[in-house]
Design a protein around this motif. Structure first.
Motif, PDB file in Angstrom:
ATOM      1  N   THR A 137     -38.629 -86.719-121.246  1.00 60.01           N
ATOM      2  CA  THR A 137     -37.324 -86.960-120.498  1.00 60.01           C
ATOM      3  C   THR A 137     -37.427 -88.243-119.764  1.00 60.01           C
ATOM      4  O   THR A 137     -36.468 -88.530-119.093  1.00 60.01           O
ATOM      5  CB  THR A 137     -37.424 -85.651-119.425  1.00 60.01           C
ATOM      6  OG1 THR A 137     -38.404 -85.941-118.615  1.00 60.01           O
ATOM      7  CG2 THR A 137     -37.193 -84.442-119.927  1.00 60.01           C
ATOM      8  N   GLY A 138     -38.005 -89.112-120.169  1.00 66.77           N
ATOM      9  CA  GLY A 138     -38.011 -90.568-119.972  1.00 66.77           C
ATOM     10  C   GLY A 138     -38.178 -90.771-118.315  1.00 66.77           C
ATOM     11  O   GLY A 138     -38.939 -90.103-117.763  1.00 66.77           O
ATOM     12  N   ILE A 139     -37.294 -91.374-117.602  1.00 66.62           N
ATOM     13  CA  ILE A 139     -37.370 -91.756-116.158  1.00 66.62           C
ATOM     14  C   ILE A 139     -36.930 -90.718-115.515  1.00 66.62           C
ATOM     15  O   ILE A 139     -37.051 -90.732-114.310  1.00 66.62           O
ATOM     16  CB  ILE A 139     -36.297 -93.024-115.732  1.00 66.62           C
ATOM     17  CG1 ILE A 139     -34.936 -92.690-116.070  1.00 66.62           C
ATOM     18  CG2 ILE A 139     -36.925 -94.297-116.746  1.00 66.62           C
ATOM     19  CD1 ILE A 139     -33.913 -93.814-115.466  1.00 66.62           C
ATOM     20  N   VAL A 140     -36.367 -89.634-115.934  1.00 67.62           N
ATOM     21  CA  VAL A 140     -36.041 -88.235-115.124  1.00 67.62           C
ATOM     22  C   VAL A 140     -36.892 -87.206-115.406  1.00 67.62           C
ATOM     23  O   VAL A 140     -37.023 -86.827-116.310  1.00 67.62           O
ATOM     24  CB  VAL A 140     -34.468 -87.775-115.757  1.00 67.62           C
ATOM     25  CG1 VAL A 140     -33.977 -86.650-114.784  1.00 67.62           C
ATOM     26  CG2 VAL A 140     -33.235 -89.022-115.745  1.00 67.62           C
ATOM     27  N   GLU A 141     -37.430 -86.938-114.075  1.00 65.63           N
ATOM     28  CA  GLU A 141     -38.541 -85.957-113.990  1.00 65.63           C
ATOM     29  C   GLU A 141     -37.819 -84.433-114.305  1.00 65.63           C
ATOM     30  O   GLU A 141     -36.926 -84.150-113.777  1.00 65.63           O
ATOM     31  CB  GLU A 141     -39.135 -85.921-112.834  1.00 65.63           C
ATOM     32  CG  GLU A 141     -40.524 -85.588-112.865  1.00 65.63           C
ATOM     33  CD  GLU A 141     -41.488 -85.789-111.594  1.00 65.63           C
ATOM     34  OE1 GLU A 141     -42.366 -86.286-111.680  1.00 65.63           O
ATOM     35  OE2 GLU A 141     -40.881 -85.693-110.545  1.00 65.63           O
ATOM     36  N   GLY A 142     -38.544 -83.775-115.241  1.00 61.49           N
ATOM     37  CA  GLY A 142     -38.008 -82.493-115.581  1.00 61.49           C
ATOM     38  C   GLY A 142     -38.802 -81.222-114.883  1.00 61.49           C
ATOM     39  O   GLY A 142     -40.078 -81.588-114.309  1.00 61.49           O
ATOM     40  N   THR A 143     -38.355 -80.280-114.603  1.00 58.40           N
ATOM     41  CA  THR A 143     -39.013 -78.891-114.332  1.00 58.40           C
ATOM     42  C   THR A 143     -38.868 -77.998-115.328  1.00 58.40           C
ATOM     43  O   THR A 143     -37.707 -77.442-115.509  1.00 58.40           O
ATOM     44  CB  THR A 143     -38.429 -78.448-112.910  1.00 58.40           C
ATOM     45  OG1 THR A 143     -38.490 -79.536-111.835  1.00 58.40           O
ATOM     46  CG2 THR A 143     -39.111 -77.270-112.286  1.00 58.40           C
ATOM     47  N   LEU A 144     -40.056 -77.629-115.843  1.00 61.49           N
ATOM     48  CA  LEU A 144     -40.246 -76.395-116.797  1.00 61.49           C
ATOM     49  C   LEU A 144     -40.128 -75.335-116.040  1.00 61.49           C
ATOM     50  O   LEU A 144     -40.816 -74.953-115.049  1.00 61.49           O
ATOM     51  CB  LEU A 144     -41.490 -76.474-117.540  1.00 61.49           C
ATOM     52  CG  LEU A 144     -41.571 -75.781-118.682  1.00 61.49           C
ATOM     53  CD1 LEU A 144     -40.630 -75.716-119.833  1.00 61.49           C
ATOM     54  CD2 LEU A 144     -43.119 -75.685-119.334  1.00 61.49           C
ATOM     55  N   ILE A 145     -39.109 -74.310-116.481  1.00 57.55           N
ATOM     56  CA  ILE A 145     -38.751 -73.047-115.606  1.00 57.55           C
ATOM     57  C   ILE A 145     -39.010 -71.599-116.806  1.00 57.55           C
ATOM     58  O   ILE A 145     -39.318 -70.640-116.129  1.00 57.55           O
ATOM     59  CB  ILE A 145     -37.451 -73.003-115.089  1.00 57.55           C
ATOM     60  CG1 ILE A 145     -36.307 -73.041-116.177  1.00 57.55           C
ATOM     61  CG2 ILE A 145     -37.461 -73.862-114.134  1.00 57.55           C
ATOM     62  CD1 ILE A 145     -35.065 -72.783-115.367  1.00 57.55           C
ATOM     63  N   ALA A 146     -38.911 -72.042-118.211  1.00 55.03           N
ATOM     64  CA  ALA A 146     -39.226 -70.856-118.909  1.00 55.03           C
ATOM     65  C   ALA A 146     -39.741 -71.451-120.103  1.00 55.03           C
ATOM     66  O   ALA A 146     -39.422 -72.646-120.819  1.00 55.03           O
ATOM     67  CB  ALA A 146     -37.866 -70.258-119.177  1.00 55.03           C
ATOM     68  N   VAL A 147     -40.400 -70.646-120.953  1.00 55.49           N
ATOM     69  CA  VAL A 147     -40.806 -70.898-122.349  1.00 55.49           C
ATOM     70  C   VAL A 147     -40.265 -69.499-123.337  1.00 55.49           C
ATOM     71  O   VAL A 147     -40.535 -68.405-122.821  1.00 55.49           O
ATOM     72  CB  VAL A 147     -42.352 -71.072-122.668  1.00 55.49           C
ATOM     73  CG1 VAL A 147     -42.843 -72.378-121.548  1.00 55.49           C
ATOM     74  CG2 VAL A 147     -43.254 -69.796-121.889  1.00 55.49           C
TER      75      VAL A 147
END
Length: 511
Positions: A294-304
């Motif tokens: 996701t590059g410079i934007v931090e992501g939050t994984l919420i589901a798999v």
């Protein structure tokens, strides 16, 4: 390194046919329990198609043309009459779809991530035959809970992009102030899938790392290894590093696609400044693992795999074949363009989409990076915790399987997988040990399971339907047998499945 022989493209005439059904099923049923002589396998609880006045969603298996690397490519699609590719449904309502076969070859579609009655699962001759050309079939069953799912052929037609998103949205999803972006990843070749498979079996294919023509013996007797501790890369602890002797990619594809496009002409998704987004990412590739960057934007994984997990924050998230990721992003307040890339495992190729605010300048990004993508392993899997775990319960039955195979002759198998019989409402545990040199994303139809042990370490891991088992590793899953049928359990690497890595979980009360 052996080079894959590439046939000249014949625009508009060359097409990927489905593998001969008898040949395909003969290969995929290697090691599986055969039907009793003269018997017909049926579940104890059948299902009936609804015949109410509501009109179903019409979904056509059709041919379409896309551009890949500046060349016309004829591929398959799953299209609604308004041109929408795939289906979006509401949780808790009916899955009511009329599948229409508009191609000249028989086909059938699997609803990956849903838990339909067995007859609706979409695997040829298990139990329904493929849908003949110009025929149609109406499916109607409860769609279940919300989640990011997908649909695809369960034959070699999948290689030619016979796949599409299947999104189930909850009322909470619709109420959130966020923009949804669905990304379907795929690997693409101008060479027909049958020829790719034949070349793998002859040892004349080519891939990154060791290549399909290389012969690596199986790892029988080799102790389980913790790959995440070997030369770990600094990517938030969510990818694993290369392991000596490991086979990575056995096919070098012509292109890697995100929503049918390469980075030479990517999809540009217009977003708001400071906007909140939900990425629904589906790895529909047949033989390629990726890491989402996701590059410079931090992501939050919420589901798999459409199932909630305790949030994990990062910028790199591995995804193997058949798996899905839901990632939340909050964009910076100003104008900007923000690539979301899928890095090919162990190689420099990449694909992705560009998120761009209304007045942002979008610069070209090459389809190859400067460094190889991380190895897709079990480091993230070890960190995942289920949002809604299974209830605590002792197993009623336990099975131990060995995932085996080698590049020479290209033969793969699930040893111990020919007697996976279960009883209604039992708690089942299956331990898989990967004794081969390639990773295997193992998928169970008709159920969701929980990962409860990795390399002998117990955990309350993710609930999902597809889990990657790296070379030398062991993985234990648990599920409740609450959906009668004869359910495929297989590797989601298409060519591993087609050459033997497929078994069945069979309910004993079937008649």
């Amino acid at each position: 390194m052996a080079q894959l022989i590439r046939s000249p493209v014949q625009t508009g005439t060359k097409r990927t046919r489905p593998m001969n059904r008898r040949d395909f099923l003969t290969r995929t049923m290697t090691g599986a329990t055969a039907l009793m002589a003269g018997g017909v396998l049926r579940p104890g609880l059948g299902w009936a198609q609804q015949t109410g006045s509501a009109q179903p969603i019409r979904l056509a298996v059709a041919r379409r043309t896309i551009e890949v690397n500046g060349r016309a490519a004829e591929v398959f699609g799953l299209l609604q009459p308004n041109g929408i590719h795939g289906v979006t449904l509401d949780a808790g309502k009916a899955f009511d779809v009329e599948l229409v076969n508009e191609i000249e070859d028989p086909t059938l579609i699997h609803w990956h991530g849903l838990t339909p009655p067995w007859e609706a699962d979409g695997v040829p001759d298990n139990p329904l035959p493929q849908l003949a050309s110009a025929n149609r079939h109406r499916y109607s069953f409860p769609v279940g809970r919300g989640g990011t799912h997908w649909m695809h052929a369960h034959t070699l037609q999948e290689q030619n992009l016979l796949a599409a998103p299947l999104i189930v949205r909850t009322a909470e999803d619709r109420a959130r102030d966020e923009q949804e972006v669905v990304i379907l990843l795929h690997d693409f070749s101008f060479v027909p899938a049958e020829e790719l498979l034949a070349q793998l079996q002859r040892g004349t294919g080519h891939g990154a790392g060791h290549g399909a023509a290389m012969n690596h013996s199986t790892m029988e007797g080799m102790p389980a290894m913790d790959h995440s501790a070997m030369g770990h890369m600094p990517t938030h602890g969510m990818t694993d590093s290369p392991t000596a002797g490991m086979d990575l990619n056995d096919i070098d594809y012509d292109a890697y696609l995100a929503n049918d496009r390469t980075l030479d002409d990517p999809e540009v998704v217009r977003v708001e400044r400071g906007g909140r987004l939900r990425l629904r990412i589906i790895n529909g590739a047949t033989a390629t693992g990726f890491t989402i960057d996701t590059g410079i934007v931090e992501g939050t994984l919420i589901a798999v795999d459409g199932q909630d997990v305790e949030p994990i924050v990062g910028t790199n998230f591995p995804i193997s074949m058949g798996q899905r990721l839901d990632i939340l992003l909050t964009l910076p307040a100003g104008e900007g363009a923000y690539p979301v890339l899928a890095l090919r495992e162990g190689a420099v190729e990449r694909t992705g989409v560009i998120l761009a605010t209304p007045e942002a300048t979008v610069r070209r990004i090459g389809s190859s990076g400067e460094t190889a993508g991380p190895i897709v392993g079990s480091a993230l899997e070890k960190r995942l915790r289920a949002g809604v775990p299974l209830s605590a319960r002792q197993p009623d039955r336990q099975f131990s399987l060995s995932l085996t195979g080698q590049m020479e002759g290209y033969a793969w198998a699930i040893e111990g997988g020919d007697d996976l019989r279960v009883g209604q409402d039992e708690r089942i545990e299956i331990t898989m040990r990967n004794s081969s040199m390639m990773s295997h994303p193992m998928h169970l139809h008709g159920h969701h399971f929980q990962v409860i042990s990795i390399d002998g370490a117990r955990l309350s891991g993710a609930v999902r339907d597809t889990v990657l088992v790296p070379p030398g590793s062991t993985m234990t899953i648990a599920f409740d047998a609450d959906n009668p049928g004869k359910w495929p359990f297989h590797c989601h690497h298409l060519y591993h499945m087609a050459t033997g890595m497929m078994s069945y979980v069979i309910y004993e009360d079937m008649r």
